[in-house]
Write a protein that holds these residues in place. Structure first.
Motif, PDB file in Angstrom:
ATOM      1  N   SER A  70       0.838  -1.202   0.000  1.00 59.75           N
ATOM      2  CA  SER A  70       0.000   0.000   0.000  1.00 59.75           C
ATOM      3  C   SER A  70       0.868   1.246   0.000  1.00 59.75           C
ATOM      4  O   SER A  70       1.999   1.244   0.452  1.00 59.75           O
ATOM      5  N   GLY A  71       0.309   2.296  -0.543  1.00 57.38           N
ATOM      6  CA  GLY A  71       0.942   3.601  -0.463  1.00 57.38           C
ATOM      7  C   GLY A  71      -0.151   4.619  -0.221  1.00 57.38           C
ATOM      8  O   GLY A  71      -1.267   4.445  -0.675  1.00 57.38           O
ATOM      9  N   TRP A  72       0.139   5.645   0.536  1.00 58.91           N
ATOM     10  CA  TRP A  72      -0.897   6.651   0.723  1.00 58.91           C
ATOM     11  C   TRP A  72      -0.292   8.031   0.706  1.00 58.91           C
ATOM     12  O   TRP A  72       0.876   8.234   0.963  1.00 58.91           O
ATOM     13  N   THR A  73      -1.121   8.971   0.372  1.00 61.84           N
ATOM     14  CA  THR A  73      -0.700  10.354   0.304  1.00 61.84           C
ATOM     15  C   THR A  73      -1.708  11.193   1.046  1.00 61.84           C
ATOM     16  O   THR A  73      -2.895  10.942   0.977  1.00 61.84           O
ATOM     17  N   SER A  74      -1.253  12.159   1.790  1.00 62.89           N
ATOM     18  CA  SER A  74      -2.163  13.025   2.529  1.00 62.89           C
ATOM     19  C   SER A  74      -1.532  14.381   2.728  1.00 62.89           C
ATOM     20  O   SER A  74      -0.324  14.494   2.874  1.00 62.89           O
ATOM     21  N   SER A  75      -2.359  15.423   2.719  1.00 65.18           N
ATOM     22  CA  SER A  75      -1.866  16.777   2.935  1.00 65.18           C
ATOM     23  C   SER A  75      -2.419  17.309   4.245  1.00 65.18           C
ATOM     24  O   SER A  75      -3.521  16.957   4.649  1.00 65.18           O
ATOM     25  N   THR A  76      -1.641  18.152   4.912  1.00 66.47           N
ATOM     26  CA  THR A  76      -2.030  18.665   6.214  1.00 66.47           C
ATOM     27  C   THR A  76      -2.372  20.139   6.142  1.00 66.47           C
ATOM     28  O   THR A  76      -2.222  20.786   5.115  1.00 66.47           O
ATOM     29  N   ALA A  77      -2.798  20.652   7.290  1.00 62.41           N
ATOM     30  CA  ALA A  77      -3.137  22.065   7.376  1.00 62.41           C
ATOM     31  C   ALA A  77      -1.947  22.958   7.057  1.00 62.41           C
ATOM     32  O   ALA A  77      -2.103  24.087   6.616  1.00 62.41           O
ATOM     33  N   ASN A  78      -0.732  22.486   7.292  1.00 64.19           N
ATOM     34  CA  ASN A  78       0.471  23.259   7.026  1.00 64.19           C
ATOM     35  C   ASN A  78       1.010  22.985   5.626  1.00 64.19           C
ATOM     36  O   ASN A  78       2.152  23.293   5.336  1.00 64.19           O
ATOM     37  N   THR A  79       0.213  22.409   4.777  1.00 64.24           N
ATOM     38  CA  THR A  79       0.602  22.010   3.430  1.00 64.24           C
ATOM     39  C   THR A  79       1.830  21.123   3.479  1.00 64.24           C
ATOM     40  O   THR A  79       2.887  21.438   2.939  1.00 64.24           O
ATOM     41  N   VAL A  80       1.665  20.034   4.177  1.00 64.65           N
ATOM     42  CA  VAL A  80       2.666  18.968   4.196  1.00 64.65           C
ATOM     43  C   VAL A  80       2.041  17.771   3.504  1.00 64.65           C
ATOM     44  O   VAL A  80       0.937  17.361   3.846  1.00 64.65           O
ATOM     45  N   LEU A  81       2.724  17.244   2.525  1.00 65.01           N
ATOM     46  CA  LEU A  81       2.223  16.082   1.785  1.00 65.01           C
ATOM     47  C   LEU A  81       3.018  14.861   2.235  1.00 65.01           C
ATOM     48  O   LEU A  81       4.251  14.845   2.141  1.00 65.01           O
ATOM     49  N   PHE A  82       2.309  13.856   2.723  1.00 64.43           N
ATOM     50  CA  PHE A  82       2.940  12.612   3.139  1.00 64.43           C
ATOM     51  C   PHE A  82       2.851  11.595   2.012  1.00 64.43           C
ATOM     52  O   PHE A  82       1.779  11.367   1.455  1.00 64.43           O
ATOM     53  N   LEU A  83       3.975  10.969   1.682  1.00 64.17           N
ATOM     54  CA  LEU A  83       4.012   9.820   0.776  1.00 64.17           C
ATOM     55  C   LEU A  83       4.513   8.643   1.611  1.00 64.17           C
ATOM     56  O   LEU A  83       5.692   8.572   1.952  1.00 64.17           O
ATOM     57  N   GLN A  84       3.603   7.746   1.949  1.00 59.64           N
ATOM     58  CA  GLN A  84       3.927   6.639   2.847  1.00 59.64           C
ATOM     59  C   GLN A  84       3.670   5.315   2.124  1.00 59.64           C
ATOM     60  O   GLN A  84       2.797   5.219   1.261  1.00 59.64           O
ATOM     61  N   SER A  85       4.410   4.295   2.504  1.00 59.99           N
ATOM     62  CA  SER A  85       4.234   2.995   1.862  1.00 59.99           C
ATOM     63  C   SER A  85       4.748   1.905   2.787  1.00 59.99           C
ATOM     64  O   SER A  85       5.525   2.164   3.709  1.00 59.99           O
ATOM     65  N   SER A  86       4.301   0.697   2.506  1.00 64.91           N
ATOM     66  CA  SER A  86       4.781  -0.440   3.287  1.00 64.91           C
ATOM     67  C   SER A  86       5.925  -1.161   2.605  1.00 64.91           C
ATOM     68  O   SER A  86       6.541  -2.033   3.199  1.00 64.91           O
TER      69      SER A  86
END
Length: 917
Positions: free
Chosen positions: A843-859
């Protein structure tokens, strides 16, 4: 077999076959390629079987097989499928049926330096140019190793952008030193209507995919001769950002010098190959009297990275004679060490860059040259734009200069090297014409960072004129007349309807109404495998771009809409429909539609003619305030508050349910009464300088408060459980805006983007970071800096936008989650949201935060590749605030989504606009 040979002055050599195996066509929408594997329908963990057939709705019998295509000696490759009955497909589905996907395969052979067989050297590195190809990967030649090999996919230069940096690619396995080594090249090629157009326009009966693909060696000089034959950081002149010089002085103060790190990381266990810029100076000995200030934060170049050094000319007496056409700049660099950002003084190197200078004469009422101006975005990312000066300056008693014209170019138009756009615009007597770049010739379709660039150019020109050109100044908070053609016409609709109080009038020519209408989704795999609720959630990421939904905001703005009657690129019905929707909002709207009979998509006089000039003169001669009637009514429509401005002084700052439209219906009477109906809005403000308000009613609730004497009223929904009304807030965070509602917000950067990875050593995360930096510079001329999690935790990041790759267990991520009050958590090696654990094998996921931080995460590395493809580098990529995807996406696209959604306005779970499998 014919081959294409590429050799350079190194002893390594690469030969690529000109013969390509081609599989296709397969129906696809332009942005589905970001979900599907670029090798679709192949499974690259298995051998390629050239005898196998694959299902395709385009082919008679429902299956397609492999075919052949050949490139020429320059790497030009044309792929077509004349056996497909294209005309029958488009008869029912329109030109959307012409869009299709192909997968191509060829071989390359690497030859070792035979004169030194057996000597261990660093592996050679490939220089790849992939024009108009979607993605490519270099694979081991031995297919039996593919079961454990994870393909690294590199994004091609899809738009053939003119100033793309060099793309360096590492070989997937080390080549033999005593014999040749064969590798395979797999290329995903998509035929997109916006790129290649209707085949009828180039007299073809079927679509032809044109790709240029070349490979050469970029080898390290032998360690036996010299560790460096040249400086490890080179001047990249195509990336220079240089203003014109008038009277021997720079028209604007910002200067950008393109640099490229060509060093090798010699040891994968070290971080050698990284360099930082220590200083940049104009040598005093040249006697020009000019000096520079380095505005960049620490300029660090990772191996292979192209970066712009941001400098500023300092005020002074220096004047460059017109016969001097180059400006020497000495740049000092130092190898990066983890212990010291500047390295050892003894290791520093100095090299000289000669910056070309263009001298132009001062304009007059009868002669002028389009002036190259520059500005600096947040101490990084220097940007160039053009301006056409007015014929006459401001003179006392004449009422000052008029509102500038903001002229938005079409897709693929390079405003610097293609003069036709500037030449086609009408010069004005008392108004500047400002021609922004949109960051690149395609930009982001004048949305997001491209729109920000347009507004920044207006402010930058005002600041430039304040120094030395005071008779030519317009107000800093000036309104604008927005004009544009094609993609720029669409951009004119977009900018004017998102920032209506900034716009005095609009001239939109040959613009499409929205991308889904330009190329519908009818022939795609998108809808075959997903829950309709998921589709709705994914399409919230397109909502902010749909111009038709925001035309209420232009119901009281003068509009001239133009289209050629024989336009075969953007059909004229797009403008007709936009005008129809606008008149639905206001039957008395000041909108004029002119369709020029017999004209194609572009003709030189489209904006330079008597009709356009008469419209401009009429607008300039009137204040064009909304008419004072018994009741002035208007509707403000908003999707992303952070990308929307006020209308009539009213501004939406937050939505009740992000991901849905918000509407504010306002009715003002002559006696100072205002009645407001708010739908899906939680925070709103009103500028009292725009109107005298004595009574305010919002959603049938009377609002009376002492703060109505202030300049701005802030109103928010009362979240008290016992209240469903609104309340006046005495104070609010200055410039408060709800966080963005889609991952694309990461591109709206005020400065350099920090990319955080676990460490700077060789890893899949470093590879992903390097590919992101390359794509940001290619597609948006944005700079990025790669830092380790440890550095970020110790405050090295700049405080701007940030991409975090991995680092799930780091203190940095834990702190970001805590400060944003996120409902995401990382527990037991898996990410958790709303009690659902995402721990699928790939899996991989992407998410953005209130501070405009984009996470690219994966297993695992395969999951990271999927998350990386969903990085929203182009418009229309269906990624809302967060998205989780698994390996099924390689085959069924969005059907492999495990979860997606918009945040709740902070960083919490938004149940109404989210979907979980």
């Amino acid at each position: 077999m014919d081959v294409m040979t590429c050799t350079i002055d190194t002893e390594w050599r690469v030969v690529m076959s000109r013969e390509w195996d081609v599989l296709g066509p397969f129906p696809i929408h332009a942005r589905e390629q970001h979900f599907l594997s670029p090798a679709f329908p192949l499974d690259l963990s298995k051998n390629i079987d050239l005898t196998r057939t694959y299902p395709s709705a385009y082919a008679d019998g429902g299956y397609v097989s492999w075919s052949k295509a050949n490139s020429d000696e320059h790497g030009n490759l044309k792929v077509s499928h004349p056996n497909i009955r294209w005309e029958q497909l488009r008869a029912t589905e329109g030109w959307a049926a012409l869009q299709h996907h192909n997968v191509l395969r060829t071989y390359l052979t690497v030859y070792p330096p035979y004169s030194k067989q057996g000597i261990i050297e660093a592996d050679p590195r490939l220089r790849v140019e992939c024009l108009q190809g979607a993605y490519f990967s270099i694979l081991p030649g031995d297919e039996t190793t593919w079961a454990t090999h994870v393909s690294e996919w590199h994004m091609g230069n899809v738009y053939a952008l003119e100033r793309a940096p060099v793309q360096f690619v590492s070989l997937p396995t080390s080549p033999c030193r005593d014999k040749t080594t064969r590798y395979q090249v797999v290329l995903g090629g998509s035929y997109e209507i916006r790129l290649f157009g209707d085949p009828r326009s180039y007299n073809s009966e079927h679509p032809i995919l044109s790709i240029n693909f070349t490979i050469s060696i970029d080898a390290l000089p032998s360690l036996e001769t010299s560790p460096y034959l040249v400086t490890p950081v080179l001047h990249a002149p195509a990336h220079d950002v240089i203003p014109d010089f008038i009277y021997g002085r720079p028209f604007s103060s910002t200067l950008g010098i393109g640099l490229r790190n060509v060093d090798f990381c010699r040891n994968t266990k070290s971080i050698s190959g990284w360099w930082t810029v220590v200083s940049a100076v104009i040598p005093p000995c040249v006697g020009l009297g000019l000096s520079l200030c380095n505005l960049s934060t620490t300029t660090r170049l990772a191996p292979t990275q192209t970066h712009i050094l941001t400098l500023e000319f300092q005020p002074g007496p220096g004047v460059i004679p017109i016969d001097i056409t180059e400006l020497p700049v000495d740049i000092t660099i130092s190898p990066f060490h983890a212990e010291s950002a500047c390295g050892d003084v003894d290791e520093q190197r100095i090299f000289r860059v000669n910056v070309p200078i263009r001298h132009i004469p001062m304009w007059t009422s009868v002669s002028y040259t389009a002036i190259r101006a520059t500005y600096n975005l947040g101490f990084s990312n220097p940007t160039i734009f053009l301006v056409l000066p007015p014929r006459y300056p401001d003179k006392e008693g004449e009422g000052g200069l008029k509102e500038p014209i903001l002229a938005l170019h079409g897709a693929g138009v390079d405003i610097i090297n293609q003069t036709f756009w500037a030449d086609s615009l009408p010069r004005q007597d008392k108004a500047w014409v400002i021609i922004p770049s949109g960051r690149t010739s395609w930009g982001l379709d004048w949305h997001g960072p491209s729109a920000a660039d347009a507004f920044a150019a207006v402010t930058a020109l005002h600041d430039i004129l304040c120094i030395g050109f005071v008779d030519w100044i317009y107000p800093r908070d000036t309104k604008l007349i927005v004009v544009g053609h094609s993609n720029g016409g669409q951009g004119a609709w977009y900018i004017a309807s998102r920032w209506p109080d900034k716009v005095k009038a609009v001239v939109a020519a040959a613009g499409y109404i929205k991308s889904q209408a330009y190329v519908p989704w009818t022939m795609s795999r998108f809808a075959h495998f997903i829950d309709p609720a998921l589709r709705a959630v994914l399409e919230t990421s397109l909502l902010p771009d749909d111009n038709d939904l925001f035309l209420s905001n232009l119901a009281h703005t003068p509009v001239l809409a133009i289209h050629g009657g024989m336009d075969d690129n953007v059909p004229s019905w797009h403008t007709r429909e936009a005008v129809s929707v606008l008149r639905e909002w206001n039957p008395d709207a000041d909108v004029t539609y002119h369709e020029e009979p017999g004209q194609p998509h572009w003709w030189f006089e489209v904006l330079n003619n008597a009709r356009v000039q008469a419209f401009l003169d009429r607008v300039y001669c009137s204040s064009y305030d909304a008419p004072k009637t018994k009741c002035r009514k208007f509707t403000l429509t908003v999707a992303v508050p952070a990308e929307s401005g006020p209308l009539g002084g009213w501004r939406v700052h937050a939505l009740e349910v992000p991901g849905r439209l918000g509407r504010l219906e306002v009715c003002e009477d002559d006696e100072g009464g205002v009645n407001v109906k708010a739908s899906n809005i939680s925070v709103v403000s009103f500028d009292l300088s725009k109107a005298s308000v004595h009574k305010l009613v919002i959603n049938s609730q009377n609002i009376l408060h002492a703060s109505m004497e202030a300049r701005t009223i802030w109103l928010e929904q009362d979240t008290n459980r016992n209240s469903t009304g609104w309340k006046v807030v005495d104070s609010y965070v200055e410039n408060f805006q709800q966080p963005y509602g889609r991952a694309q917000a990461i591109l709206s950067a005020d400065g350099i983007i920090d990319i955080v990875i676990p460490s700077l050593h060789h890893s899949s995360e470093l590879s992903a970071a390097l590919r992101i930096t390359h794509n940001l510079r290619t597609y948006h001329l944005l700079d990025a800096r790669i830092v380790s999690a440890h550095e970020a935790e110790n405050g090295l990041v700049c405080g701007g936008n940030m991409v975090v790759i991995g680092c799930a267990d780091s203190l940095l991520v834990k702190d970001l989650l805590r400060r944003s009050q996120s409902e995401w958590s990382y527990e037991g090696g898996a990410w958790v949201l709303n009690n659902k654990k995402f721990n699928t094998p790939t899996s991989g996921w992407t998410s953005s935060t209130a501070n405009t931080v984009l996470f690219l995460q994966s297993s695992d590395p395969g999951g990271l590749e999927r998350a990386l493809r969903l990085f929203p580098i182009r418009t229309g990529v269906l990624v809302p605030d967060w998205l989780v995807i698994d390996e099924g996406a390689d085959r069924i696209g969005a059907g492999g989504v495990e979860g997606a959604g918009s945040n709740d306005g902070k960083w919490g779970f938004n149940a109404r606009m989210s979907w979980l499998n």
